[in-house]
Motif scaffolding. Sequence first.
Motif, short mmCIF file in Angstrom:
data_model
loop_
_atom_site.label_atom_id
_atom_site.label_comp_id
_atom_site.label_asym_id
_atom_site.label_seq_id
_atom_site.Cartn_x
_atom_site.Cartn_y
_atom_site.Cartn_z
N THR C 139 0.83 -1.20 0.00
CA THR C 139 0.00 0.00 0.00
C THR C 139 0.87 1.26 0.00
OG1 THR C 139 -1.79 -1.12 1.16
CG2 THR C 139 -1.76 1.28 1.28
N LEU C 140 1.89 1.27 0.83
CA LEU C 140 2.77 2.45 0.88
C LEU C 140 3.52 2.64 -0.43
CD1 LEU C 140 4.42 2.37 4.42
CD2 LEU C 140 2.53 3.80 3.63
N ALA C 141 3.95 1.54 -1.01
CA ALA C 141 4.76 1.64 -2.23
C ALA C 141 3.93 2.06 -3.44
CB ALA C 141 5.46 0.31 -2.50
N THR C 142 2.70 1.58 -3.48
CA THR C 142 1.88 1.81 -4.68
C THR C 142 0.86 2.92 -4.51
OG1 THR C 142 0.18 0.25 -3.99
CG2 THR C 142 2.03 -0.66 -5.24
N GLY C 143 0.58 3.29 -3.24
CA GLY C 143 -0.46 4.28 -3.01
C GLY C 143 -1.86 3.71 -3.11
N ARG C 144 -1.96 2.41 -3.36
CA ARG C 144 -3.28 1.78 -3.45
C ARG C 144 -3.45 0.77 -2.33
NH1 ARG C 144 -1.34 1.66 -8.56
NH2 ARG C 144 -0.71 -0.51 -8.36
N PRO C 145 -4.57 0.84 -1.61
CA PRO C 145 -4.81 -0.10 -0.52
C PRO C 145 -4.70 -1.55 -0.98
CG PRO C 145 -6.42 1.65 -0.45
CD PRO C 145 -5.65 1.83 -1.73
N GLN C 161 8.33 -8.03 -2.75
CA GLN C 161 9.76 -7.67 -2.77
C GLN C 161 9.99 -6.42 -3.62
OE1 GLN C 161 12.65 -10.79 -3.08
NE2 GLN C 161 14.04 -9.50 -4.29
N ASP C 162 9.34 -6.36 -4.76
CA ASP C 162 9.50 -5.18 -5.62
C ASP C 162 9.00 -3.93 -4.90
OD1 ASP C 162 10.50 -6.82 -7.54
OD2 ASP C 162 8.71 -6.81 -8.82
N ALA C 163 7.89 -4.06 -4.21
CA ALA C 163 7.33 -2.92 -3.48
C ALA C 163 8.29 -2.47 -2.37
CB ALA C 163 5.96 -3.28 -2.89
N ALA C 166 11.34 -0.75 -3.90
CA ALA C 166 10.98 0.57 -4.43
C ALA C 166 10.77 1.56 -3.31
CB ALA C 166 9.72 0.45 -5.29
N LEU C 167 10.10 1.12 -2.26
CA LEU C 167 9.85 2.01 -1.12
C LEU C 167 11.15 2.41 -0.44
CD1 LEU C 167 7.47 3.30 0.47
CD2 LEU C 167 7.56 1.32 1.99
N ALA C 168 12.03 1.45 -0.26
CA ALA C 168 13.31 1.73 0.38
C ALA C 168 14.13 2.73 -0.43
CB ALA C 168 14.09 0.43 0.58
N ARG C 169 14.09 2.57 -1.74
CA ARG C 169 14.85 3.51 -2.60
C ARG C 169 14.24 4.90 -2.54
NH1 ARG C 169 16.09 -0.42 -7.85
NH2 ARG C 169 17.58 -1.75 -6.71
N ARG C 170 12.90 4.94 -2.57
CA ARG C 170 12.25 6.25 -2.58
C ARG C 170 12.49 6.98 -1.26
NH1 ARG C 170 6.32 5.34 -3.15
NH2 ARG C 170 5.93 6.20 -1.08
N LEU C 171 12.40 6.23 -0.15
CA LEU C 171 12.54 6.86 1.17
C LEU C 171 13.98 6.91 1.66
CD1 LEU C 171 9.52 5.11 2.94
CD2 LEU C 171 9.57 7.44 2.04
N ARG C 180 5.01 -14.81 5.93
CA ARG C 180 5.50 -16.14 6.24
C ARG C 180 7.02 -16.14 6.23
NH1 ARG C 180 6.79 -20.72 4.16
NH2 ARG C 180 6.63 -20.06 2.00
N VAL C 181 7.57 -15.47 5.22
CA VAL C 181 9.00 -15.13 5.22
C VAL C 181 9.07 -13.61 5.26
CG1 VAL C 181 11.13 -15.17 3.88
CG2 VAL C 181 9.63 -17.19 3.92
N ASP C 182 9.92 -13.09 6.13
CA ASP C 182 10.07 -11.63 6.21
C ASP C 182 11.13 -11.18 5.21
OD1 ASP C 182 8.38 -11.70 8.48
OD2 ASP C 182 10.11 -12.02 9.80
N LEU C 183 10.85 -10.09 4.53
CA LEU C 183 11.83 -9.48 3.62
C LEU C 183 12.34 -8.19 4.25
CD1 LEU C 183 9.80 -9.71 0.28
CD2 LEU C 183 11.57 -11.29 1.11
N VAL C 184 13.64 -7.99 4.20
CA VAL C 184 14.22 -6.73 4.67
C VAL C 184 15.15 -6.22 3.58
CG1 VAL C 184 15.39 -5.55 6.57
CG2 VAL C 184 14.19 -7.70 7.00
N THR C 185 15.03 -4.95 3.28
CA THR C 185 15.85 -4.38 2.20
C THR C 185 16.25 -2.95 2.53
OG1 THR C 185 15.93 -3.83 -0.16
CG2 THR C 185 13.80 -3.62 0.92
N ASP C 186 17.38 -2.57 1.98
CA ASP C 186 17.79 -1.16 2.05
C ASP C 186 17.70 -0.53 0.66
OD1 ASP C 186 19.85 -2.43 0.79
OD2 ASP C 186 21.40 -1.85 2.23
#
Lengths: 276, 276, 276
Positions: C139-145, C161-163, C166-171, C180-186
């Motif tokens: 939702t944060l990455a795309t602006g759509r709920p 993962q793409d979201a 993208a969010l990490a790059r933007r912010l 079920r699996v957590d994703l963490v990215t910078d």
Amino acid sequence: MGEETHVSTTAVSPETASEALAALRWKRPLVHCLTNDVVANVTANALLAAGASPVMAHAPEEAAVIAARAGALLVNIGTLTRDRVEVMVAAAEAARAAGAPWVFDPVGVGASPFRQEAAARILAIGPTLVKGNAAEIVTLATGRPAGRGVDSEEGESRAVQDAAVALARRLRCAVAATGRVDLVTDGVGVLQVHNGHALMGRITGSGCAAGALCAAVLGAGAPALAGAASALAYFGLAGERAAAGEPGPGMFQARLLDELAAVTPEDLAAGARITA
Amino acid sequence: MGEETHVSTTAVSPETASEALAALRWKRPLVHCLTNDVVANVTANALLAAGASPVMAHAPEEAAVIAARAGALLVNIGTLTRDRVEVMVAAAEAARAAGAPWVFDPVGVGASPFRQEAAARILAIGPTLVKGNAAEIVTLATGRPAGRGVDSEEGESRAVQDAAVALARRLRCAVAATGRVDLVTDGVGVLQVHNGHALMGRITGSGCAAGALCAAVLGAGAPALAGAASALAYFGLAGERAAAGEPGPGMFQARLLDELAAVTPEDLAAGARITA
Amino acid sequence: MGEETHVSTTAVSPETASEALAALRWKRPLVHCLTNDVVANVTANALLAAGASPVMAHAPEEAAVIAARAGALLVNIGTLTRDRVEVMVAAAEAARAAGAPWVFDPVGVGASPFRQEAAARILAIGPTLVKGNAAEIVTLATGRPAGRGVDSEEGESRAVQDAAVALARRLRCAVAATGRVDLVTDGVGVLQVHNGHALMGRITGSGCAAGALCAAVLGAGAPALAGAASALAYFGLAGERAAAGEPGPGMFQARLLDELAAVTPEDLAAGARITA
């Protein structure tokens, strides 16, 4: 047991309760809770354990939006403030407009004129079900405070039944008055739910969780009278099972959530004690 | 042990604590709690487990009305807001006017000037008992923040005792400073309560529950000094029993409620460790 | 497994997680929580069990003061109100000015435009880490709920993962999307945390506690990407251990706190499952 009694009982039989629980588990209704600060956590956990999906949101900017989308709404006035009354009114109107069932729990309504006035406004919107303890239902029915606090119990006296029936007729909704035996009425028929355990009165929030479970069962499609009786039987049965071995109130609280998750529709068919 | 010490100890002997708990169980006082959002649930459950009857109500429209009717009032500033300060002042004044005991718990008072100013206003109304941890009592007594957060502990140093005595004399009330050993004073005598367990510091709300139990014991008729020491000994003994077997903090929290319900006046007579 | 993968994995190896937990235990960071009403208690208890020191304070008069002094700040919008948004903004700005890490948990951001607008304001301040469930991050990455409620799960799909990237790059911050699996990215590297148990989704507040633990680990000095992965592995491992024997959700909740206290850095070195 006479034929007539038998027929009435069957109308909200253990099988009905079992089906109501199966529908709850299947549909996982989103239940919007406008409830009091003290029990928000245990209410959310009770709903999750039962198989429903809780959402708590009390900002005026979003409460009506969320209520309109939810499967059911719970309005509980346990720690009421003036701002919260407005939110409750807006959310209840949104639920009603959306055709979603909503449950009103008049916690401690006899404690102050402020709560009585708020309850009157909320009731005017037309709840699907009013669920209170005996003192609260008597207070709503008579306009006179009954009982001293939120943990009052009055048992299943004739006065309570009369109050519940009168209130249901006046509001044209279902009314549940909880106590050692729970009474549920639509103003015509009266059902008694005999499930439950005294330990449920030794922890805070059990009455509030009962109201939330009623909302969840109604949100899964059950009609008001049968649904409320089913939800109270389910909650009471979970309490009976959690009380096995006479735990203290702390362990009982944890086990009650365990049993809300563990009780199956089949268990409820076997264990629900609902009489007309 | 000298005669004088012996006499002072007897004044708040294990038998006194036992009688205070018996009175609590018998009278089931209604305790009005204006407490913080984090611990409202555990506070209500601790009061229920102990045998008291909690009511939480913080609307300005009803807080004073309810405080005036309750057996005791608890004011706890853990998650204070400006609106809540006004409600606390009104409720404390109502309790005082009604002659009901009221307890002030200055949670995290050193955390901000906002809390210090609010505490000063509330204290000016004249509480029956101020119960804080050592850092909070030192902060109130000296006007200078001591300790970094709400879970600070300073032990039973002379500085803490001096601060507690000075505060009690200035406010003409009883003061309890909790820590590894709890100190309770009325500005003349000083009692030490040796009950408790380190696990109580590993869960949130144990200090807040202690304040609520003090209010309940005072609400059942105990005088401030003896009542506070009795309540803290009772709570500490429940903690000791709950810690048996070295549970983790989650199970300890559940067992603590169990033990608050299970400890009898006789248990407390045998287990209270209060010295002068 | 190729050399490159091996190197990346080592960058946030079980030893890294172990060191992050050891630092948390040693430094006991003060974590200022601006979180929702439903989970405040369990969040405080999770932080205490982990070894951190929680402080909850949401008055505008003190929130920024406390945030500036704390080791880390958590901002969680689960039960947002307009007043609380202002406090969150002020506290986040104070944390940023003080150089303290702060974590944003966009609970239920898709539930209403009100939450989306508040999230946008808060994100503009520049969090150290955004931690949400998959639906919230999308939702944060795309602006759509995306997703219907706060307990949604979407799994570890490519879209999530793409979201997150993208969010990490933007912010220009770290982003954690739990599931079920957590994703963490910078925004460059992506780590997967495989610890956890399905029971964690059956109790309220587990996601909120995860965010608080991330804040605690960052407050103890860990860098954002490795710290978030370490905190999530630690929390997940505690959940796995708490789920042993398949308890119900009530007992699981108590045991989860027990295991947060019991897991040692050595246990985490042995049990963390983090892959690149």
